[in-house]
Design a protein around this motif. Structure first.
Motif, PDB file in Angstrom:
ATOM      1  N   LEU A   4       0.878  -1.287   0.038  1.00  8.59           N
ATOM      2  CA  LEU A   4       0.157  -0.043  -0.083  1.00  8.59           C
ATOM      3  C   LEU A   4       0.779   1.206  -0.072  1.00  8.59           C
ATOM      4  O   LEU A   4       0.724   2.252  -0.631  1.00  8.59           O
ATOM      5  N   ARG A   5       2.016   1.249   0.639  1.00  4.92           N
ATOM      6  CA  ARG A   5       2.981   2.389   0.703  1.00  4.92           C
ATOM      7  C   ARG A   5       3.631   2.386  -0.481  1.00  4.92           C
ATOM      8  O   ARG A   5       3.677   3.760  -1.107  1.00  4.92           O
ATOM      9  N   ALA A   6       3.939   1.358  -1.362  1.00  9.13           N
ATOM     10  CA  ALA A   6       4.601   1.471  -2.401  1.00  9.13           C
ATOM     11  C   ALA A   6       3.600   2.146  -3.562  1.00  9.13           C
ATOM     12  O   ALA A   6       3.950   2.497  -4.704  1.00  9.13           O
ATOM     13  N   LEU A   7       2.428   1.867  -3.708  1.00 11.81           N
ATOM     14  CA  LEU A   7       1.353   2.503  -4.380  1.00 11.81           C
ATOM     15  C   LEU A   7       1.031   3.944  -4.330  1.00 11.81           C
ATOM     16  O   LEU A   7       0.569   4.578  -5.203  1.00 11.81           O
ATOM     17  N   ALA A   8       1.391   4.438  -3.049  1.00 13.95           N
ATOM     18  CA  ALA A   8       0.982   5.789  -2.716  1.00 13.95           C
ATOM     19  C   ALA A   8       1.642   6.847  -3.072  1.00 13.95           C
ATOM     20  O   ALA A   8       2.953   6.755  -3.275  1.00 13.95           O
ATOM     21  N   ASP A   9       1.386   8.136  -3.552  1.00 11.78           N
ATOM     22  CA  ASP A   9       1.996   9.309  -3.463  1.00 11.78           C
ATOM     23  C   ASP A   9       2.263   9.750  -2.140  1.00 11.78           C
ATOM     24  O   ASP A   9       3.615  10.283  -2.017  1.00 11.78           O
ATOM     25  N   ALA A  10       1.562   9.679  -1.313  1.00 15.97           N
ATOM     26  CA  ALA A  10       1.738  10.140   0.176  1.00 15.97           C
ATOM     27  C   ALA A  10       1.125   9.410   1.076  1.00 15.97           C
ATOM     28  O   ALA A  10      -0.119   9.106   0.705  1.00 15.97           O
ATOM     29  N   ALA A  47       5.731  10.569  -0.260  1.00 15.56           N
ATOM     30  CA  ALA A  47       5.991  11.339   0.997  1.00 15.56           C
ATOM     31  C   ALA A  47       5.037  11.071   2.211  1.00 15.56           C
ATOM     32  O   ALA A  47       4.132  10.641   2.118  1.00 15.56           O
ATOM     33  N   VAL A  48       5.966  11.591   3.205  1.00 19.38           N
ATOM     34  CA  VAL A  48       5.043  11.226   4.481  1.00 19.38           C
ATOM     35  C   VAL A  48       4.537  12.619   4.717  1.00 19.38           C
ATOM     36  O   VAL A  48       5.258  13.766   5.027  1.00 19.38           O
ATOM     37  N   THR A  76      -7.135  16.424   1.162  1.00 18.80           N
ATOM     38  CA  THR A  76      -6.672  15.760  -0.076  1.00 18.80           C
ATOM     39  C   THR A  76      -6.760  16.808  -1.474  1.00 18.80           C
ATOM     40  O   THR A  76      -6.031  16.778  -2.201  1.00 18.80           O
ATOM     41  N   GLY A  77      -7.462  17.999  -1.051  1.00 18.78           N
ATOM     42  CA  GLY A  77      -7.223  19.104  -2.112  1.00 18.78           C
ATOM     43  C   GLY A  77      -6.106  19.547  -1.876  1.00 18.78           C
ATOM     44  O   GLY A  77      -5.294  20.027  -2.983  1.00 18.78           O
ATOM     45  N   ALA A  78      -5.455  19.584  -0.906  1.00 12.26           N
ATOM     46  CA  ALA A  78      -4.210  20.400  -0.465  1.00 12.26           C
ATOM     47  C   ALA A  78      -3.048  19.583  -1.135  1.00 12.26           C
ATOM     48  O   ALA A  78      -2.066  20.260  -1.909  1.00 12.26           O
ATOM     49  N   LEU A  79      -3.162  18.271  -0.729  1.00 14.15           N
ATOM     50  CA  LEU A  79      -2.195  17.279  -1.516  1.00 14.15           C
ATOM     51  C   LEU A  79      -2.221  17.177  -3.059  1.00 14.15           C
ATOM     52  O   LEU A  79      -1.125  16.949  -3.447  1.00 14.15           O
ATOM     53  N   ALA A  80      -3.406  17.131  -3.456  1.00 17.02           N
ATOM     54  CA  ALA A  80      -3.650  17.012  -4.879  1.00 17.02           C
ATOM     55  C   ALA A  80      -2.829  18.007  -5.671  1.00 17.02           C
ATOM     56  O   ALA A  80      -2.375  17.826  -6.548  1.00 17.02           O
ATOM     57  N   GLU A  81      -3.241  19.308  -5.019  1.00 19.98           N
ATOM     58  CA  GLU A  81      -2.513  20.642  -5.622  1.00 19.98           C
ATOM     59  C   GLU A  81      -0.958  20.434  -5.763  1.00 19.98           C
ATOM     60  O   GLU A  81      -0.458  21.101  -6.627  1.00 19.98           O
ATOM     61  N   LEU A  82      -0.133  19.377  -5.118  1.00 20.83           N
ATOM     62  CA  LEU A  82       1.174  19.272  -5.103  1.00 20.83           C
ATOM     63  C   LEU A  82       1.271  17.962  -5.785  1.00 20.83           C
ATOM     64  O   LEU A  82       2.591  17.613  -6.120  1.00 20.83           O
ATOM     65  N   GLY A  83       0.393  17.392  -6.741  1.00 19.29           N
ATOM     66  CA  GLY A  83       0.555  16.237  -7.479  1.00 19.29           C
ATOM     67  C   GLY A  83       0.338  14.932  -6.677  1.00 19.29           C
ATOM     68  O   GLY A  83       0.468  13.759  -7.207  1.00 19.29           O
ATOM     69  N   HIS A  84      -0.249  14.899  -5.422  1.00 19.00           N
ATOM     70  CA  HIS A  84      -0.347  13.912  -4.595  1.00 19.00           C
ATOM     71  C   HIS A  84      -1.724  13.441  -4.578  1.00 19.00           C
ATOM     72  O   HIS A  84      -2.557  13.763  -3.821  1.00 19.00           O
ATOM     73  N   THR A  85      -2.262  12.267  -5.526  1.00 16.11           N
ATOM     74  CA  THR A  85      -3.591  12.227  -5.564  1.00 16.11           C
ATOM     75  C   THR A  85      -3.762  10.765  -5.049  1.00 16.11           C
ATOM     76  O   THR A  85      -5.115  10.365  -4.858  1.00 16.11           O
ATOM     77  N   ARG A  86      -2.905   9.918  -5.028  1.00 13.32           N
ATOM     78  CA  ARG A  86      -3.078   8.649  -4.263  1.00 13.32           C
ATOM     79  C   ARG A  86      -2.732   8.625  -3.012  1.00 13.32           C
ATOM     80  O   ARG A  86      -1.277   8.617  -2.767  1.00 13.32           O
ATOM     81  N   LEU A  87      -3.679   8.631  -2.220  1.00 16.74           N
ATOM     82  CA  LEU A  87      -3.154   8.993  -0.810  1.00 16.74           C
ATOM     83  C   LEU A  87      -3.460   7.872   0.184  1.00 16.74           C
ATOM     84  O   LEU A  87      -4.570   6.999   0.120  1.00 16.74           O
ATOM     85  N   LEU A  88      -2.532   7.825   1.302  1.00 10.57           N
ATOM     86  CA  LEU A  88      -2.791   6.516   2.076  1.00 10.57           C
ATOM     87  C   LEU A  88      -2.828   7.096   3.588  1.00 10.57           C
ATOM     88  O   LEU A  88      -1.781   7.847   3.869  1.00 10.57           O
TER      89      LEU A  88
END
Length: 267
Positions: A84-90, A126-127, A188-200
């Protein structure tokens, strides 16, 4: 690892090899797990952030033993955890969990390197630490030596001196709230703005409870551990009760050594 309940949406999710056989194998078929737990594509999500939680619980509902989740885990749970971590952006985590669990940076894993490159991802997720007061030890490896720059999510009213300390340590501070703390609905919106859409998110229970209450949790991956602990340990989600229970549907169910690994999607 046996598959007890099939993946229901193979287009969006992918499926392990074999209709009823071994999804993980004795050493863990990481490629099969990656397909089984793949994030929905942009056509399904509309390009927004998709927030998945990964938690473990005992049969009597405890999310921790002696304050930590690790005693409830098992090798198969750790294989899924790593996948799950390996699939995530953040990876989104609460400050208390960082302190209690001794969080370290997510590591780059060679077995997932090609897939992450093909997906346009960095070497590791990213964490992203959620904290109002920023009462964190910025001398920890999580901040000083991550493979990918650590993020700190906080509110506009966070203590300026702690914001400065976080930035000096190398973390990127992300504002996701107008007060001193984070607005869960804005994460989720704040992280998506940084390109992180796959969130865990890996919790803790208080943070997960906030995401549930805000109605932004898309998916729950829950390990049911065949243990009983009694006591007064926290459940996987804490905080105030929601007015109307949120309904999730079972997508898949795996089993190994008596542990059940369920994947649930918000309806």
């Amino acid at each position: 690892m046996r598959r007890l309940f099939p993946v229901t949406d193979q287009t969006a999710v992918g499926a392990p090899d074999g209709a009823s056989g071994d999804a993980g194998g004795p050493e863990g078929d990481l490629a099969a797990l990656a397909r089984a737990y793949a994030y929905p594509d942009a056509a399904r999500t509309g390009g927004r952030g998709w927030l998945r939680a990964n938690m473990v619980s005992t049969l009597d509902g405890a999310a921790q033993h002696d304050g930590r989740s690790q005693p409830l885990s098992c090798p198969a749970d750790m294989r899924i955890f790593g996948t799950l971590r390996a699939l995530a952006d953040a990876v989104v985590v609460g400050a208390e969990t960082v302190r209690r669990e001794g969080y370290r940076p997510a590591r780059a894993r060679a077995e997932f390197a090609a897939a992450r490159t093909a997906a346009g991802q960095g070497p590791a997720p990213a964490v992203a630490v959620v904290s109002a007061r920023l009462d964190l030890d910025f001398g920890l490896p999580l901040f000083t030596s991550p493979a990918v720059r650590t993020l700190v999510l906080t509110g506009a009213g966070a203590p300026p001196e702690r914001v400065a300390a976080a930035e000096k340590a190398g973390a990127r501070v992300v504002i996701a709230g107008d007060g001193t703390g984070v607005d869960p609905a804005r994460v989720t919106g704040a992280l998506a703005e940084l390109g992180h859409t796959r969130l865990l998110t890996e919790g803790g229970p208080r943070l997960l409870g906030q995401f549930v209450a805000a109605g932004v949790l898309d998916e729950l991956c829950l390990t049911l551990s065949p243990l009983l602990t009694a006591g007064a340990a926290q459940r996987i989600a804490g905080g105030p009760a929601v007015a109307v229970p949120e309904r999730y549907e079972l997508v898949s169910l795996l089993e190994e050594d008596g542990f059940l690994f369920g994947r649930y999607r918000h309806r």
